[in-house]
Design an enzyme around this catalytic site. Structure first.
Site, PDB file in Angstrom:
ATOM      1  N   SER A   1       0.817  -1.210   0.000  1.00 38.74           N
ATOM      2  CA  SER A   1       0.000   0.000   0.000  1.00 38.74           C
ATOM      3  C   SER A   1       0.850   1.259   0.000  1.00 38.74           C
ATOM      4  CB  SER A   1      -0.907   0.012   1.227  1.00 38.74           C
ATOM      5  OG  SER A   1      -0.136  -0.001   2.420  1.00 38.74           O
TER       6      SER A   1
ATOM      7  N   ASN B   1      -4.067   6.742  -1.297  1.00 42.11           N
ATOM      8  CA  ASN B   1      -3.366   7.215  -0.102  1.00 42.11           C
ATOM      9  C   ASN B   1      -2.735   8.585  -0.298  1.00 42.11           C
ATOM     10  OD1 ASN B   1      -3.936   5.244   1.797  1.00 42.11           O
ATOM     11  ND2 ASN B   1      -2.273   3.926   1.117  1.00 42.11           N
TER      12      ASN B   1
ATOM     13  N   GLU C   1      -5.854  -0.992  -7.228  1.00 47.40           N
ATOM     14  CA  GLU C   1      -4.893  -0.128  -7.910  1.00 47.40           C
ATOM     15  C   GLU C   1      -3.844  -1.014  -8.568  1.00 47.40           C
ATOM     16  OE1 GLU C   1      -4.735   3.971  -5.319  1.00 47.40           O
ATOM     17  OE2 GLU C   1      -3.631   2.253  -4.525  1.00 47.40           O
TER      18      GLU C   1
ATOM     19  N   HIS D   1      -2.842  -3.577  -5.656  1.00 52.30           N
ATOM     20  CA  HIS D   1      -3.196  -3.074  -4.329  1.00 52.30           C
ATOM     21  C   HIS D   1      -4.698  -3.190  -4.095  1.00 52.30           C
ATOM     22  CE1 HIS D   1      -3.597   0.502  -1.370  1.00 52.30           C
ATOM     23  NE2 HIS D   1      -3.478  -0.640  -0.727  1.00 52.30           N
TER      24      HIS D   1
END
Length: 526
Positions: free
Chosen positions: A129, A200, A162, A150
């Protein structure tokens, strides 16, 4: 010899290995088995993989009970998962997905060992991540077959994947993983390996602006959370979400992204959150974060203004060339409440875009533009200035946030409160901070999303899909920019930058480019 990689999904029945049987690994195994793959689950911990398979079986049983899966399909899916006694058992796999500890050297060692076991045509995927996919694959013999895959927790429920390409990742490898994730029922998006990838990175302002508002005493966490949910349309407020994630985890991610971008002020961690971590107030898992989670603890109620008298009249000032969509939606609610909303021209000599605005009992009521109400009142030479916040859906929102200028009299402010209450809104007052709550958060999310697109990390469509499917935002940041108007977003960010004097609020070059093209109808989406 050059290995050949397809760009179509992996075939049903082909063998997929998952390394690591924790929450993420077992979730990936469950999804792959449900899609028809033979799955090999490996874990260095004794009996961990076997226990994970037993737990997956129980999850399948619950799906059967809820009618979401037949008993036959559940039994068949569970039967497709088996334990690998040693890492060598994954030799015949076409895809290996790693879901182990977030440690660069540990991951490098694992993939180096896998290269000695699997065929050259086997795709190697990491569920990292936060670690650079480029760095993980840098020492591999064939780094072109390593890709990020991900998933989001819980894997069976969260739709986003992702697909992360490092500098060496072959495009056909990324395309194959993308197509495979789609066949598994996920919403995959392509992204380049950059700090935070898409979610993120782009999500940082959702937490950062909330923490900034709290540190500036704009309102209590419960009030700010209620505004973001009831007005902004977010599924969970930022403080409740940080408590759920864990402040140690959330703070660590923010620090990681900040450091990876060499101290870029957009990602500056919060001293307030650092203090939460220092105190051990980590959220739900410790029983205390911004809220308390003991058996007898009750979540505090958000601040709501006392009921005020309904004003007798209301008018709205209009200005040619200005987007009146927001005032139009609120005017419809007012009309539904029995108001006759008169239209008037801006006052002669009015400054700083006096319109569009509502007027009642001397109050001038504007949508926030990134300045404080006090700044705007001074610029407009209208002391009785009140601002209202952005809403996801003004027609259906149940709450609205208001802020009053320091110069604003009680009678004018109470009239503004009574006006919105008459239209069916619960009114929460926040202190007079620039940009209020929803507007500044959405503007910053849009800014970060635009920068990700501008820097080639992903497409506009990918960033919007990622934020909706990965963190359940009510609308993608760039689609929201189109809805608000690029000009409004740039104005808000520019005013925030002026008010704070910080690089944190600098405007993305892509937003400025879009603004320059708005005369020709330039938008992120046609």
């Amino acid at each position: 010899m050059t290995a050949h990689f397809n760009h179509t999904a992996l075939e049903e029945g082909s063998i997929v290995a998952v390394i690591g049987s924790g929450a993420m690994g077992s979730g990936i195994a469950q999804v792959a088995a449900s899609a028809g793959h033979q799955v090999i689950l490996f874990d260095t911990r004794v009996d961990a993989a076997a226990k994970a398979i037993a737990a997956i079986g129980k999850l399948y049983a619950r799906l059967v009970e809820k009618g979401r899966m037949t008993a036959h399909d559940a039994d068949a899916a569970k039967a497709r998962i088996r334990v690998a006694a040693t890492l060598a058992d994954v030799r015949d796999c076409v895809l290996v997905v790693e879901a182990i500890v977030e440690d660069l050297e540990v991951k490098r060692c694992l993939f180096a060992e896998l290269e000695t076991i699997v065929a050259d045509t086997c795709i190697l995927a990491t569920n990292t991540s936060s670690i650079s996919v480029t760095a993980i694959g840098a020492e591999l013999r064939r780094p072109q077959r390593l890709v990020g895959m991900h998933f989001f927790n819980p894997v069976p429920l969260m739709a986003l994947v992702e697909v992360i390409s490092g500098l060496a990742t072959e495009q056909q490898v990324a395309d194959t993983v993308f197509a495979t994730a789609a066949r598994w029922g996920k919403n995959p998006v392509h992204a380049k390996s950059t700090p935070g990838f898409i979610v993120n990175r782009v999500a940082r302002p959702f937490y950062a602006e909330a923490l900034r508002l709290l540190s500036e005493q704009a309102a209590a966490p419960a009030t700010l959370d209620a505004i973001m949910v009831d007005c902004g349309g977010f599924r969970m407020g930022p403080f409740a979400l940080m408590d759920l994630i864990g402040h140690d985890v959330n703070f660590a991610v923010t620090r990681s992204v900040h450091q990876a971008y060499f101290g870029d002020p957009r990602f500056t961690p919060s001293v307030l959150q650092q203090e939460m971590v220092n105190a051990g107030f980590l959220g739900r898992k410790t029983g205390r974060g911004f809220y308390r989670y003991g058996d007898d603890d009750v979540k505090p109620a958000p601040q709501s203004e006392a009921v005020q008298l309904r004003p007798e009249t209301v008018s709205v000032s209009v200005e040619p060339g200005v987007n009146h969509a927001v005032t139009g939606l609120i005017a419809q609610r007012l009309a539904g409440a029995g108001f006759t909303v008169a239209h008037r021209k801006p006052l002669p000599g009015a400054l700083e875009h006096e319109a569009p605005a509502f007027h009642c009992n001397g109050a001038a009521i504007f949508l926030t533009d990134g300045r404080s109400a006090t700044e705007r009142a001074n610029a407009n030479k209208h002391p009785d200035t009140v601002l209202f916040d952005l809403a996801f859906d003004y027609a259906g929102a149940t709450r609205i946030a208001l802020a009053r200028a320091d110069q604003c009299g009680d009678a004018a402010y109470n009239a503004a409160v009574g006006l919105f209450q008459a239209a069916g809104f619960i009114v929460s007052r926040i202190d007079d901070v620039p940009g209020m709550a929803v507007m500044r958060t959405v503007a910053m999310l849009a800014n970060e999303a635009a920068d990700a697109v501008n820097q080639g990390v992903c497409s506009a469509a990918a960033v919007d899909i990622a934020m909706q499917k990965g963190v359940n935002y009510p609308r993608g940041p760039l689609a929201w920019t189109d809805a608000i108007g690029v000009r409004q977003v740039v104005t808000v960010l520019s005013n925030l930058a002026t008010s704070y004097g910080e690089e944190r609020y600098r405007v993305s070059p892509l937003l400025r480019r879009k603004l320059a093209g708005t005369a020709a109808g330039t938008r992120f989406y046609a």
